[in-house]
Motif scaffolding. Structure first.
Motif, PDB file in Angstrom:
ATOM      1  N   CYS A   1      74.514  99.067 -36.204  1.00  0.00           N
ATOM      2  CA  CYS A   1      73.986 100.415 -36.168  1.00  0.00           C
ATOM      3  C   CYS A   1      74.252 101.417 -34.934  1.00  0.00           C
ATOM      4  O   CYS A   1      74.237 102.446 -34.922  1.00  0.00           O
ATOM      5  N   GLN A   2      74.327 100.638 -33.887  1.00  0.00           N
ATOM      6  CA  GLN A   2      74.705 101.579 -32.519  1.00  0.00           C
ATOM      7  C   GLN A   2      73.800 102.588 -32.289  1.00  0.00           C
ATOM      8  O   GLN A   2      73.774 103.616 -31.941  1.00  0.00           O
ATOM      9  N   ASN A   3      72.694 102.299 -32.634  1.00  0.00           N
ATOM     10  CA  ASN A   3      71.160 103.202 -32.239  1.00  0.00           C
ATOM     11  C   ASN A   3      70.129 102.217 -31.878  1.00  0.00           C
ATOM     12  O   ASN A   3      69.519 101.434 -32.731  1.00  0.00           O
TER      13      ASN A   3
END
Length: 157
Positions: free
Chosen positions: A23-25
């Motif tokens: 998700c890169q979050n």
């Protein structure tokens, strides 16, 4: 319960990194990882030991993330700078057409080609992460991805 605390301590980092890669979050990865271990605790009796515990946890994490993203899909906001210029709108439209054509072809692929392609291309997972999810080797993931690309390319031509 103490056994589960050991599982949590041992696998939290691995599951968190896996989700963060998807998700890169950071905050979403933390939330999904917590939810993953909550679900794992509730369903620990369903773990039959046919796979590695880390694979089972990553599978729960992936499903939890995908469920969250499906529910949250309508809340996606696009940055203003992408919308303002006409040139950007034309690029977006052509990219959307290309994306739609590829998506239609991908949707028709048989498993595991479809999921491997999506995980690699859109979720940006490494081949080793994909191999872990499918309980296969990294090389298997590479070959499957390559074959999926060939199938897509042939269909688009």
């Amino acid at each position: 319960m103490q056994d589960f605390e050991k599982i949590y301590a041992e696998y939290f980092g691995e599951v968190y990194k896996f989700v963060l890669g998807l998700c890169q979050n950071v905050s979403l990865a933390e939330e999904i990882t917590q939810e993953t271990f909550f679900k794992a605790l509730k369903n620990i009796d369903s773990f039959k030991g046919n796979s590695k515990l880390s694979s089972w946890l990553c599978q729960i994490a992936k499903n939890t993330l995908y469920s969250y993203l499906r529910k949250d899909k309508e809340k996606v906001e696009y940055p203003l700078e992408l919308i303002v210029s006409e040139e950007n709108l034309e690029k977006q439209f052509s990219n959307k057409e290309t994306y739609l054509a590829i998506h239609k072809v991908v949707h028709k692929l048989n498993e595991p080609y479809k999921e491997v392609f999506l995980l690699r291309t859109f979720c940006e997972l490494s081949f080793s992460q994909i191999g872990v999810l499918f309980e296969k080797s990294e090389n298997w993931a590479r070959v499957t991805y390559y074959r999926a690309k060939v199938m897509i390319k042939e269909e688009l031509e």
